[in-house]
Structure formats: C-alpha cells, structure tokens
Design a protein around this motif. Structure first.
Motif, PDB file in Angstrom:
ATOM      1  N   TYR A 148      65.503  24.980  41.149  1.00 30.91           N
ATOM      2  CA  TYR A 148      64.460  24.402  40.295  1.00 30.91           C
ATOM      3  C   TYR A 148      63.129  24.162  40.997  1.00 30.91           C
ATOM      4  CZ  TYR A 148      68.537  23.669  37.377  1.00 30.91           C
ATOM      5  OH  TYR A 148      69.675  23.869  36.636  1.00 30.91           O
ATOM      6  N   ASN A 149      63.057  24.362  42.314  1.00 31.99           N
ATOM      7  CA  ASN A 149      61.812  24.153  43.056  1.00 31.99           C
ATOM      8  C   ASN A 149      61.259  22.737  42.879  1.00 31.99           C
ATOM      9  OD1 ASN A 149      61.468  26.750  44.296  1.00 31.99           O
ATOM     10  ND2 ASN A 149      60.959  27.563  42.278  1.00 31.99           N
ATOM     11  N   VAL A 150      62.173  21.778  42.991  1.00 32.02           N
ATOM     12  CA  VAL A 150      61.809  20.361  42.936  1.00 32.02           C
ATOM     13  C   VAL A 150      62.367  19.696  44.192  1.00 32.02           C
ATOM     14  CG1 VAL A 150      62.083  18.187  41.690  1.00 32.02           C
ATOM     15  CG2 VAL A 150      61.803  20.316  40.423  1.00 32.02           C
ATOM     16  N   ASN A 258      65.440  20.276  36.190  1.00 31.97           N
ATOM     17  CA  ASN A 258      64.944  21.252  35.231  1.00 31.97           C
ATOM     18  C   ASN A 258      63.786  20.683  34.421  1.00 31.97           C
ATOM     19  OD1 ASN A 258      64.975  23.706  33.696  1.00 31.97           O
ATOM     20  ND2 ASN A 258      66.160  22.671  32.117  1.00 31.97           N
ATOM     21  N   SER A 261      60.733  20.508  36.757  1.00 32.25           N
ATOM     22  CA  SER A 261      60.248  21.855  37.008  1.00 32.25           C
ATOM     23  C   SER A 261      59.508  22.409  35.796  1.00 32.25           C
ATOM     24  CB  SER A 261      61.425  22.768  37.368  1.00 32.25           C
ATOM     25  OG  SER A 261      61.003  24.098  37.566  1.00 32.25           O
ATOM     26  N   TYR A 265      56.213  20.705  38.108  1.00 31.86           N
ATOM     27  CA  TYR A 265      56.351  20.203  39.478  1.00 31.86           C
ATOM     28  C   TYR A 265      56.153  21.324  40.494  1.00 31.86           C
ATOM     29  CZ  TYR A 265      58.123  17.457  43.396  1.00 31.86           C
ATOM     30  OH  TYR A 265      58.237  16.786  44.589  1.00 31.86           O
TER      31      TYR A 265
END
Length: 448
Positions: A148-150, A258, A261, A265
């Motif tokens: 999720y790149n968080v 999710n 993201s 974010y």
C-alpha cells in the motif's frame, strides 16, 4: 430307457416353467400407487413483521425503513436480520438524553487544549505499546508497506488512536446504534445510508451478522470503519475469504493502509516538520495556504531539530501554529491532509503524526507548550465567532469549532489592531474582539 424317460420329463417340465416365467414377464403389471406432488413453501412477500421494540418511534421508523430497503432491492432475509431486535439505547433515545452527549462539547479534538489532548496519544504507555506491536510482527508491516506504500508508523498510530490497538473496539450492535441514530433524527440520512451499506456487506458475504459490532456512532473494528468506508476500502489481507476488520489484525490494518493510500499518502514523506521562526516573523503567513519550501526557507524558517530540511520530494507545505505564536510551529505536508480524511480535526491528525514519529523513535515537539495561555471552550469559541462576524471578519458558521476560517478571521482582526496575527483563540483574544479587555501582544515573539 426308464432313466431316459425320467430325464425327458424333467426337461419338458423345465421348459414349461421357463415359458410360464417368460409369459409372466410380458404380462401387464398393475400401476404403482401415485405419490402426492412435492410443493415448496411460497416465498414471503409484503411487509416484514417484527416484534415490537417497546418504543413507538423505533417501531414506526423500522416499518417504514424496512419497506424502503425492500423496495430498493435488498435481500429480504438480510433486511430482516439487520432490523430484528432493534431497541432503544439510553445514549441516543433514553430519558436523560442530551444532544451535548454526542456533540462537539464531548469530542476531545475540539474540547481540550492541544497539550491536554495529546496526553493520551503521546503517553509512555501508548508509545511503548505501539513500538511493541511493530516489533511483534515485522513481516506483516513489511507486507503492508509493500502493498500500500504507507509507512508502518502511520498505520500503527491510526490503530492506536482509533481503538488503542484493538483494546476498545466498541461492543454495541452496529445496526442497533445506527437505527437509534436515525430515530433520534439529527443524522437520520447518514444513519440510514450506513444501514443500507451494512446490508450490502452481508449480501456480499464479506462478514457475518454477528460480526457487526461497533462503537457508539456505528464505526466498526480495529480501525473503526463506517459501513460505507468498509465497502470502499476493506481488505481480506489474510486470504480467508472474509474482510474481517473485527478479529483479523491483518485485515484491519490492511484496510486502514488501503484507505490512507487511496487518499493520497506518500511513502517516506513527512506529515509535518517542526520549525523555528526568526524574530519579527509575519505569523499571518500561517493562513492555511501552501507555499514552496524555498519560500519558507527564504522567510527564515529552519528545522527545530537542526540541520537541513529533508522532505523526500514534498515541495509544498503550509505553516500551522497549534498553540499560537508562543508554542511549537509546524510545516504541514500532504500526508497531514491524508490523516484528516480519517478524522477531520487538526488535533487528531497532529496526534497521529506525533505518535507515529515517537513509535519510530523521533520524539516531539522540541518547543514547549504555552500552558500559561487560556484556550477557549466550545461555548466561548461560539461567542468569538459571533463577535468576529459582527465586526465584519468572516468566521463562518457559529459552531464552536476553531477551524481555519475562524482562525483566519481572528488573524485579520489581530492584524487590524497591530497585534501578532497568529489566529490562536484564547480568552485574551476573545476579550480584545468583544471589547471587554485590552490584553494583546503588540510585537512578534523571538525565535522559538
């Protein structure tokens, strides 16, 4: 010869028996007795019947809402399961109900000075527990960051803020809470929409009826999703076929990640950076507008922690003064706005950012809180808003929330009086606006 005759008679007898059996096999047989046809029970139609809740308003609302849910195409069994057993809650419909119990005055984000609000999210217990949760399952947080790149600190900080890491998820029946909210009336449209979302969740098989536990306002699970948010963002991260935000930490944290993201974010970018301002700084620049980092550096802002700014590609920020010119000062970036999509209060987003940083080993703020000041209560904020509006400084709706518009109006007033235009609503500022006192700050404080 006699033996031959005997054998011949046996052969003739056997042949006769065979012919007889063959004749019987081809003879018509009597018909089998007929069986009555199997019939299925007719499906239920018409309005659904419910046992009375003992509360006339609930019963009337449920009858109407049930009919509307059926007309909208929802599964009859699901509608019945969601609305069966609805009963009045003291919080919403009891004899001692007061609107303030669920109003602004009871929301810590608005009712407490920022330094008091931060005591729980920045407590040693909250921070150490968050650090422990991060250390317990690094593989899960690795997977969440990759998917999720968080940042993991943001995820666990949200978890801590929402339910203290699952310790306080709420034990109300979600449909019952929302039904009570609808009957109470102030948020009827929202409550009914969320009830329809609960029906969709059950119809899709993402959760079971008994799973639908919630807090007092209908938010559910480890990370407190409203039903409509669940439909849009809930995840089955553990792969068991359910999006179980109540019992599966993996599903709940993935769902929160999710959501963040999808809200924009940016991995490894700051939510905020504490800064120091030079003597004579124009605090009216803390006006909610984003400016390029080069502009802030040219204005004399520097990181409070020392060194150079490291924003990992975040080029725009706004200046925010959570406790006015005398307190800590922050440049806020896009991730701060993402936190506010979870809860629109500045103080909530600030607590998420600060506690997440602390769980990652970066404590803040550096500057001390100006606890000698007297921030306004909700009712006093309303008085301030009304007074500013009366003087021609547009503070917007008189709602007791010291939002950006209220602070901007106060800044404009302060600037017109030659005061430090930090927009921080204190009793001293209220006295100046209402003309009941002459307290003010005429010069900008020095670097801090």
């Amino acid at each position: 010869m006699a033996q031959f005759a005997l054998r011949r008679s046996h052969i003739i007898a056997a042949a006769s028996l065979t012919a007889l059996l063959a004749s019987c096999a081809h003879s018509p047989q009597p018909p089998a007795p007929s069986q009555p046809p199997v019939t299925s029970p007719s499906p239920e139609t018409g309005p659904i019947s419910y046992e009375s809740s003992g509360h006339a308003d609930i019963d009337a609302w449920r009858k109407d809402f049930s009919a509307r849910a059926l007309a909208a195409g929802h599964d009859r069994a699901v509608v019945k399961s969601v609305l069966t057993g609805i009963s009045p809650l003291e919080l919403w419909l009891g004899s001692t109900f007061q609107p303030a119990q669920t109003g602004i005055e009871d929301q810590a984000e608005f009712a407490k000075p920022i330094w008091d609000y931060l005591r729980v999210p920045m407590s040693n217990s909250r921070i150490s527990t968050g650090q422990a949760r991060l250390a317990e399952n690094p593989a899960l947080f690795d997977a969440l960051e990759a998917a999720y790149n968080v940042d993991r600190e943001a995820i666990v900080a949200i978890w801590g803020m929402e339910t203290s890491f699952g310790a306080i998820k709420g034990n109300y029946d979600g449909p019952n809470v929302l039904a009570n909210m609808a009957v109470e009336g102030r948020r009827k449209g929202l409550a009914e929409s969320e009830l329809l979302s609960l029906m969709k969740i059950l119809e899709k098989g993402d959760a079971q009826r008994d799973d639908l536990k919630a807090g007092w306002a209908g938010a559910m699970g480890h990370t407190q999703f409203m039903p409509s948010t669940y439909i849009a963002f809930a995840q089955d991260f553990d792969g068991d076929g359910l999006k179980d935000i109540w019992n599966s930490e993996a599903d709940a944290l993935a769902s929160a990640a999710n959501y963040l993201s999808s809200s924009g974010y940016a991995l490894h970018q700051p939510w905020g950076i504490e800064v120091l301002a030079p003597t004579g700084f124009d605090y009216s620049l803390a006006d909610g507008n984003e400016r390029r980092m080069e502009s802030w550096m040219q204005a004399g802002l520097v990181p409070a922690a020392g060194g150079a700014f490291n924003t990992n590609g975040a080029n725009y920020a706004e200046l925010w003064l959570p406790a006015g010119a005398e307190g800590p000062k922050y440049l806020l970036f896009n991730n701060f706005k993402v936190f506010k999509t979870y809860n629109n209060a500045d103080s909530y987003a600030f607590a998420v950012g600060l506690s997440g940083d602390a769980m990652g080993g970066r404590m803040g703020p550096v500057a001390a809180w100006p606890t000698h000041l007297h921030p306004l209560t909700v009712s006093e904020i309303k008085t301030l808003q009304a007074a500013l509006n009366a003087k021609g400084f547009d503070a917007g709706v008189v709602d007791g929330i010291p939002g950006r518009k209220t602070k901007g109006a106060l800044q404009a007033f302060q600037k017109s009086q030659g005061l430090v235009a930090d927009g921080y609503p204190t009793r001293e500022a209220l006295a100046m606006v209402t003309g009941s006192g002459s307290v003010g700050v005429a010069v900008s404080p020095g670097t801090n």
